[in-house]
Design an enzyme around this catalytic site. Structure first.
Site, PDB file in Angstrom:
ATOM      1  N   GLU A  71     -13.816 -15.476   9.041  1.00 28.19           N
ATOM      2  CA  GLU A  71     -13.720 -14.920   7.687  1.00 28.19           C
ATOM      3  C   GLU A  71     -13.316 -15.960   6.650  1.00 28.19           C
ATOM      4  O   GLU A  71     -12.134 -16.221   6.447  1.00 28.19           O
ATOM      5  CB  GLU A  71     -12.721 -13.748   7.651  1.00 28.19           C
ATOM      6  CG  GLU A  71     -12.580 -13.156   6.243  1.00 28.19           C
ATOM      7  CD  GLU A  71     -11.617 -11.979   6.144  1.00 28.19           C
ATOM      8  OE1 GLU A  71     -10.952 -11.660   7.140  1.00 28.19           O
ATOM      9  OE2 GLU A  71     -11.527 -11.386   5.069  1.00 28.19           O
TER      10      GLU A  71
ATOM     11  N   SER B 195     -14.262  -6.189   1.551  1.00 26.21           N
ATOM     12  CA  SER B 195     -14.470  -5.532   0.251  1.00 26.21           C
ATOM     13  C   SER B 195     -13.755  -6.271  -0.881  1.00 26.21           C
ATOM     14  O   SER B 195     -14.187  -6.180  -2.034  1.00 26.21           O
ATOM     15  CB  SER B 195     -14.074  -4.057   0.293  1.00 26.21           C
ATOM     16  OG  SER B 195     -12.722  -3.869   0.602  1.00 26.21           O
ATOM     17  N   GLY B 196     -12.666  -6.968  -0.577  1.00 27.42           N
ATOM     18  CA  GLY B 196     -12.088  -7.939  -1.501  1.00 27.42           C
ATOM     19  C   GLY B 196     -11.595  -7.448  -2.859  1.00 27.42           C
ATOM     20  O   GLY B 196     -11.451  -8.253  -3.768  1.00 27.42           O
ATOM     21  N   GLY B 197     -11.378  -6.126  -3.002  1.00 29.48           N
ATOM     22  CA  GLY B 197     -10.908  -5.621  -4.288  1.00 29.48           C
ATOM     23  C   GLY B 197     -11.977  -4.877  -5.064  1.00 29.48           C
ATOM     24  O   GLY B 197     -11.729  -4.402  -6.182  1.00 29.48           O
TER      25      GLY B 197
ATOM     26  N   LYS C 219     -17.609 -12.832   8.568  1.00 29.13           N
ATOM     27  CA  LYS C 219     -17.071 -11.865   7.600  1.00 29.13           C
ATOM     28  C   LYS C 219     -16.899 -12.558   6.253  1.00 29.13           C
ATOM     29  O   LYS C 219     -15.853 -13.157   5.981  1.00 29.13           O
ATOM     30  CB  LYS C 219     -15.734 -11.305   8.104  1.00 29.13           C
ATOM     31  CG  LYS C 219     -15.032 -10.373   7.109  1.00 29.13           C
ATOM     32  CD  LYS C 219     -13.953  -9.544   7.779  1.00 29.13           C
ATOM     33  CE  LYS C 219     -13.174  -8.731   6.747  1.00 29.13           C
ATOM     34  NZ  LYS C 219     -12.309  -7.717   7.337  1.00 29.13           N
TER      35      LYS C 219
ATOM     36  N   ARG D 153       0.846  -1.212   0.000  1.00 26.69           N
ATOM     37  CA  ARG D 153       0.000   0.000   0.000  1.00 26.69           C
ATOM     38  C   ARG D 153       0.878   1.258   0.000  1.00 26.69           C
ATOM     39  O   ARG D 153       0.570   2.238  -0.667  1.00 26.69           O
ATOM     40  CB  ARG D 153      -0.916   0.023   1.224  1.00 26.69           C
ATOM     41  CG  ARG D 153      -1.763  -1.225   1.420  1.00 26.69           C
ATOM     42  CD  ARG D 153      -3.023  -1.253   0.563  1.00 26.69           C
ATOM     43  NE  ARG D 153      -3.802  -2.448   0.893  1.00 26.69           N
ATOM     44  CZ  ARG D 153      -3.736  -3.603   0.232  1.00 26.69           C
ATOM     45  NH1 ARG D 153      -2.957  -3.741  -0.821  1.00 26.69           N
ATOM     46  NH2 ARG D 153      -4.476  -4.633   0.611  1.00 26.69           N
TER      47      ARG D 153
ATOM     48  N   ARG E 125      -9.465  -2.172   2.168  1.00 28.30           N
ATOM     49  CA  ARG E 125      -9.184  -1.274   1.037  1.00 28.30           C
ATOM     50  C   ARG E 125     -10.302  -0.277   0.758  1.00 28.30           C
ATOM     51  O   ARG E 125     -10.042   0.900   0.493  1.00 28.30           O
ATOM     52  CB  ARG E 125      -8.903  -2.110  -0.227  1.00 28.30           C
ATOM     53  CG  ARG E 125      -7.518  -2.722  -0.225  1.00 28.30           C
ATOM     54  CD  ARG E 125      -7.421  -3.875  -1.203  1.00 28.30           C
ATOM     55  NE  ARG E 125      -8.098  -5.079  -0.725  1.00 28.30           N
ATOM     56  CZ  ARG E 125      -8.168  -6.223  -1.400  1.00 28.30           C
ATOM     57  NH1 ARG E 125      -7.611  -6.301  -2.595  1.00 28.30           N
ATOM     58  NH2 ARG E 125      -8.768  -7.274  -0.885  1.00 28.30           N
TER      59      ARG E 125
END
Ligand code: 13P
Length: 340
Positions: free
Chosen positions: A177, A261-263, A219, A33, A292
């Protein structure tokens, strides 16, 4: 185990109008990041970045909890207050990522298994002392030809349930998750099929491991087309397929579901959550646990510059506020144009 206390914390994590900030990037992930904004990843820069997010004015209105990384749980604000103590005083629950990452599953090319169970009981006890009241463990399920195998789904579900049992024993609420990745060109139907199989295996193992469902948070990924799929499903189709799948596989005893959110883009993740909450009444609270999608605009606005600290906070506050609206289906894309 104090079940009432676990239930109270789990309900607070998924309270209406609030969601979770996933700020638990490992040292390797946060470096990626920072690379994107051309910033060197030093311990002090990582501390400053997390301080920027956590000290955002009004954070407690929209954020119920923050998932921290081991290093961050041991760090302080610049005036010396431990982050966990600072967040707690702001009405935000501190949480901790406890898995050691997904590694190749021997014998099953393309599948992974998440590591980190050895010594977990002792680590959880230490994290509780440091102020953590919930934890996270991420299983990673990829979709490709002949992947995932049935065996990897079962192995990951088993590990998730062993983790969840240790958490509850140590008076920590587990975020369970199981992430089905959206990488690749698969259809939304294939995502629904795999997500259904994964959730089924996970809740079966949670039952066998005697998990108190009222004291946990799920999650999951949303049911969505692969990023490279032709004719990707519309936001309405994603909302409908995700809620249908969850209704079929998640017991109503679970107080809340906080999506990753996974991208997805920041605005896509907010829109999907809002559309799902318009399908009320639902048996569980549906909220966010985004990494993200909550941080992308903030990290760019900050850019590692001390002079842009407040600008980064403004962008973070905007995403947190819009996602808060989405927890009750009150988000509209037109709100993106409003000032941060
Ligand atoms: P993303 O929202 O960026 O997928 O991260 C959430 C998370 O905690 C993944 O484990």
């Amino acid at each position: 185990m104090d079940k009432a206390d676990l239930e109270r914390v789990a309900r607070a994590m998924v309270a209406k109008d609030k969601g979770i900030l996933a700020a638990d990037e490992s040292t390797g992930t946060i470096k990626k990041r920072f690379d994107a904004i051309k910033l060197e990843s030093t311990e002090e820069q990582r501390r400053t970045y997390r301080e920027m997010l956590f000290t955002t004015p009004g954070i407690g209105q929209w954020i119920s909890g923050v998932i921290l990384y081991d290093e961050t749980l041991r760090q302080n604000t610049r005036d010396g207050t431990p982050f966990a103590k600072y967040l707690d005083a702001a009405g935000v629950l501190p949480g901790i990522k406890v898995d050691m990452g997904a590694k190749a599953l021997a014998g099953f090319p393309g599948d992974t298994i998440t590591e980190g169970l050895d010594g977990l009981r002792e680590r959880l006890a230490g994290y509780y002392q440091l102020g953590a009241r919930f934890a996270k463990w991420r299983a990673v399920i990829d979709i490709a030809e002949d992947v995932p195998s049935r065996f990897s789904i079962e192995a990951n579900a088993h590990a998730l349930a062993r983790y969840a049992a240790l958490c509850q024993e140590q008076q920590i609420v587990p975020i369970v998750e199981p992430e089905v990745l959206m990488d690749g060109g698969h259809s939304i139907e294939r995502c629904e099929e795999v997500t259904s199989a994964v959730l089924d295996a996970v809740f079966s193992q949670l039952h066998h491991h005697r998990i108190h469902l009222e004291g946990m948070v799920l999650k999951p990924n949303m049911v969505i087309s692969g990023k490279k799929a032709p004719n990707r499903a519309s936001p309405e189709q994603v909302a409908e397929a995700t809620v249908r799948t969850l209704r079929r596989h998640v017991p109503p005893a679970v107080p809340g579901i906080a999506f990753l959110s996974g991208g997805q883009s920041s605005s896509e993740a907010t829109l999907h959550l809002s559309l799902m909450n318009k399908l009320a009444p639902l048996p569980w609270n549906l909220t966010f646990s985004y990494g993200r999608a909550l941080q992308e605009t903030a990290i760019k606005a900050w850019g590692g510059k001390p002079a842009s600290f407040a600008a980064g906070q403004k962008e973070f506050a905007k995403r947190a506020r819009l996602n808060s609206l989405a927890t009750t289906g009150r988000y509209a894309a037109a709100q993106e144009a409003e000032a941060a």
